[in-house]
Design a protein around this motif. Structure first.
Motif, PDB file in Angstrom:
ATOM      1  N   ALA A 164       6.466  12.726   8.969  1.00 56.23           N
ATOM      2  CA  ALA A 164       7.625  11.864   9.097  1.00 56.23           C
ATOM      3  C   ALA A 164       8.450  11.983  10.392  1.00 56.23           C
ATOM      4  O   ALA A 164       8.625  11.309  10.971  1.00 56.23           O
ATOM      5  CB  ALA A 164       8.328  11.573   7.807  1.00 56.23           C
ATOM      6  N   ARG A 165       8.897  13.359  10.193  1.00 56.87           N
ATOM      7  CA  ARG A 165       9.645  13.578  11.673  1.00 56.87           C
ATOM      8  C   ARG A 165       9.102  13.359  12.753  1.00 56.87           C
ATOM      9  O   ARG A 165       9.644  13.185  13.769  1.00 56.87           O
ATOM     10  CB  ARG A 165      10.450  15.061  11.528  1.00 56.87           C
ATOM     11  CG  ARG A 165      11.493  15.011  10.306  1.00 56.87           C
ATOM     12  CD  ARG A 165      12.293  16.566  10.626  1.00 56.87           C
ATOM     13  NE  ARG A 165      11.286  17.708  10.351  1.00 56.87           N
ATOM     14  CZ  ARG A 165      10.980  18.227   9.097  1.00 56.87           C
ATOM     15  NH1 ARG A 165      11.597  17.719   8.036  1.00 56.87           N
ATOM     16  NH2 ARG A 165      10.238  19.257   8.754  1.00 56.87           N
ATOM     17  N   SER A 166       7.652  13.529  12.945  1.00 54.51           N
ATOM     18  CA  SER A 166       7.017  13.409  13.985  1.00 54.51           C
ATOM     19  C   SER A 166       6.772  12.173  14.316  1.00 54.51           C
ATOM     20  O   SER A 166       6.177  11.530  15.400  1.00 54.51           O
ATOM     21  CB  SER A 166       5.772  14.261  13.787  1.00 54.51           C
ATOM     22  OG  SER A 166       6.087  15.611  13.876  1.00 54.51           O
ATOM     23  N   GLY A 167       7.244  11.118  13.380  1.00 54.38           N
ATOM     24  CA  GLY A 167       6.755   9.631  13.589  1.00 54.38           C
ATOM     25  C   GLY A 167       5.336   9.359  13.190  1.00 54.38           C
ATOM     26  O   GLY A 167       4.920   8.194  13.579  1.00 54.38           O
ATOM     27  N   ARG A 168       4.569  10.058  12.512  1.00 58.92           N
ATOM     28  CA  ARG A 168       3.376   9.552  12.104  1.00 58.92           C
ATOM     29  C   ARG A 168       3.353   9.192  10.710  1.00 58.92           C
ATOM     30  O   ARG A 168       4.196   9.545   9.754  1.00 58.92           O
ATOM     31  CB  ARG A 168       2.509  11.024  12.276  1.00 58.92           C
ATOM     32  CG  ARG A 168       2.240  11.288  13.734  1.00 58.92           C
ATOM     33  CD  ARG A 168       1.082  12.307  13.756  1.00 58.92           C
ATOM     34  NE  ARG A 168       1.368  13.845  13.352  1.00 58.92           N
ATOM     35  CZ  ARG A 168       1.956  14.690  14.027  1.00 58.92           C
ATOM     36  NH1 ARG A 168       1.860  14.477  15.355  1.00 58.92           N
ATOM     37  NH2 ARG A 168       2.282  15.654  13.585  1.00 58.92           N
ATOM     38  N   SER A 169       2.180   8.471  10.568  1.00 57.13           N
ATOM     39  CA  SER A 169       2.228   7.961   9.126  1.00 57.13           C
ATOM     40  C   SER A 169       1.473   9.039   8.386  1.00 57.13           C
ATOM     41  O   SER A 169       0.799   9.938   8.895  1.00 57.13           O
ATOM     42  CB  SER A 169       1.402   6.621   8.946  1.00 57.13           C
ATOM     43  OG  SER A 169       0.067   6.873   9.557  1.00 57.13           O
ATOM     44  N   MET A 170       1.102   8.809   7.092  1.00 55.69           N
ATOM     45  CA  MET A 170       0.303   9.633   6.097  1.00 55.69           C
ATOM     46  C   MET A 170      -1.347   9.681   6.540  1.00 55.69           C
ATOM     47  O   MET A 170      -1.928  10.400   5.879  1.00 55.69           O
ATOM     48  CB  MET A 170       0.493   9.540   4.692  1.00 55.69           C
ATOM     49  CG  MET A 170       1.926  10.185   4.232  1.00 55.69           C
ATOM     50  SD  MET A 170       1.873  11.736   4.655  1.00 55.69           S
ATOM     51  CE  MET A 170       0.710  12.380   3.329  1.00 55.69           C
ATOM     52  N   ASP A 171      -1.670   8.677   7.045  1.00 57.07           N
ATOM     53  CA  ASP A 171      -3.143   8.605   7.407  1.00 57.07           C
ATOM     54  C   ASP A 171      -3.808   9.648   7.986  1.00 57.07           C
ATOM     55  O   ASP A 171      -4.826  10.026   7.105  1.00 57.07           O
ATOM     56  CB  ASP A 171      -3.385   7.488   8.341  1.00 57.07           C
ATOM     57  CG  ASP A 171      -2.868   5.932   7.728  1.00 57.07           C
ATOM     58  OD1 ASP A 171      -2.651   6.082   6.387  1.00 57.07           O
ATOM     59  OD2 ASP A 171      -2.820   5.073   8.551  1.00 57.07           O
TER      60      ASP A 171
END
Length: 403
Positions: free
Chosen positions: A92-99
């Motif tokens: 989340a901190r990296s701006g990525r989704s969980m996909d």
């Protein structure tokens, strides 16, 4: 009828544990191939940390696998689940989704099952025990996935709350007229891209959610509400980006039926001016037409004339004093005629048309007014004061009252 084995035998578990490092390496390598977005993350020191995390997770799994049959296969293993939770927060901190992370878990489960089951079978694991082993693998992966999803959601919630506080702080600075450098710093801290202009909108709390649907995503909401002088409740303050020029009609249409008061557009660092204008319209209790929002740009004359109500009352009383001795009916007719005369810049036919009287009636009434005012009715200063007192916009400098 055979009974279900109580656990994976200790000698099989030891063989699998001895192979953990190589299984972790092969798992990471396969994830890099099948989930390309992790290729960079799995290199260098970070790659070593992730490899260690995979090995930790596999070790946690073996702890489950060697437990008795009565143990819940979904029982959390503290260190492994804590690491999975932190991994979700990191995503989340990296701006990525969980996909990508969930895809990595699926790949990891498949590779780990393939590698470890091969070791287990070679070490003598029975068919029944292998089935139990498969059940534990996928139950454990479900636990890791759930922990990461929880970490991702918690991080987003925390980040969202922090950013919302920064945005509210920025809105407060804008409404109080902070220095441009302070505003720029606050905007950067809130990760908010400054627009060209901001327009203040005041509307009831219950109308905000519906209005926000059609407003710019950068719209700011002030933390503190404004009291409605009518006693209807609190008014929310919104600052809408880039709603000037051709965009203003769209803003007004989106606020139709929402009891909104709309200030003028101002350069974003001068948003206080828009807020002050809208707030003044609320304080003066100006009334909008129908369901349309109250557009302060269309009510500038009202705002100017009512900026100082006592002064306007004094001005009206003074400049209309020559009419004091008349009867109420005569006073009303002459005041009405004088207002129309000023509005139409002395065009007798236009005045007659507005008042539904004969032009000769207008001529007669203006004669009465000249008798009452004398030469003052021709003085620019008197014309200005009468215009202000009677609440009409002054005409061009060349306009004068003609006989």
């Amino acid at each position: 009828m055979t009974t279900e084995p109580t656990a994976i035998p200790g000698d099989v578990a030891r063989a699998m544990r001895d192979d953990l490092s190589s299984v972790a390496e092969r798992t990471v390598a396969e994830i890099i191939v099948e989930v390309p977005s992790y290729a960079d993350a799995f290199t260098g020191r970070m790659g070593q940390k992730i490899g260690n995390a995979v090995e930790l997770a596999l070790g946690g799994f073996l702890e489950l696998a060697t437990a008795s049959t009565g143990a819940d296969p979904s029982t959390p293993i503290g260190p492994a689940l804590a690491a999975a939770y932190d991994l979700g927060r990191g995503e989340a901190r990296s701006g990525r989704s969980m996909d990508a992370l969930l895809a990595a878990y699926r790949v990891g489960a498949r590779i780990s099952w393939r590698e470890m089951s091969a070791t287990a079978v070679a070490a003598g694991l029975s068919v029944e025990q292998l089935a139990r082993f498969a059940e534990l693998v996928f139950a454990f992966i479900d636990q890791l996935s759930a922990a990461s999803v929880a970490g991702h959601a918690d991080e987003l919630a925390t980040t969202g709350r922090v950013r919302q506080r920064y945005l509210e702080r920025l809105a407060a600075l804008l409404l109080t007229g902070a220095a441009p450098e302070d505003l720029a710093a606050a905007a950067e801290r809130a990760d908010w891209a400054p627009p060209r202009t901001l327009t203040a909108v005041l509307l009831p709390e219950g109308k905000v959610r519906g209005a926000m649907v059609s407003l710019d995503g950068r719209t700011l909401r002030a933390a503190d509400d404004v009291r409605d002088p009518s006693g209807a409740g609190e008014l929310v303050v919104l600052l809408v980006p880039d709603a000037e020029g051709r965009s203003r009609p769209a803003l007004l249409r989106s606020l139709d039926g929402r009891d909104a008061v709309v200030g003028p557009p101002r350069p974003w660092t001068e948003a206080q001016g828009s807020y002050t204008r809208a707030l003044r319209a609320v304080q003066l209790d100006l009334v909008a037409e129908g369901s349309e929002p109250l557009d302060t740009e269309a009510r500038l004359a009202d705002l100017v004339l009512r900026a100082d109500e006592p002064a306007l009352a004094d001005l009206r009383a003074r400049v209309l004093a020559p009419l004091d001795e008349l009867s109420p009916g005569a006073r009303e007719k002459l005041t009405e005629t004088l207002r129309s005369w000023l509005m139409h810049h002395g065009r007798r036919d236009a005045v007659a048309g507005e008042l539904f009287v004969h032009p000769q009636t207008v001529r007669y009434r203006m004669g009465q007014l000249r008798e009452l005012y004398g030469k003052r009715l021709e003085e620019p200063r008197t014309v200005l004061e009468l215009t202000l007192a009677l609440g009409v916009a002054p005409g061009p400098p060349s306009a004068r009252i003609d006989p």
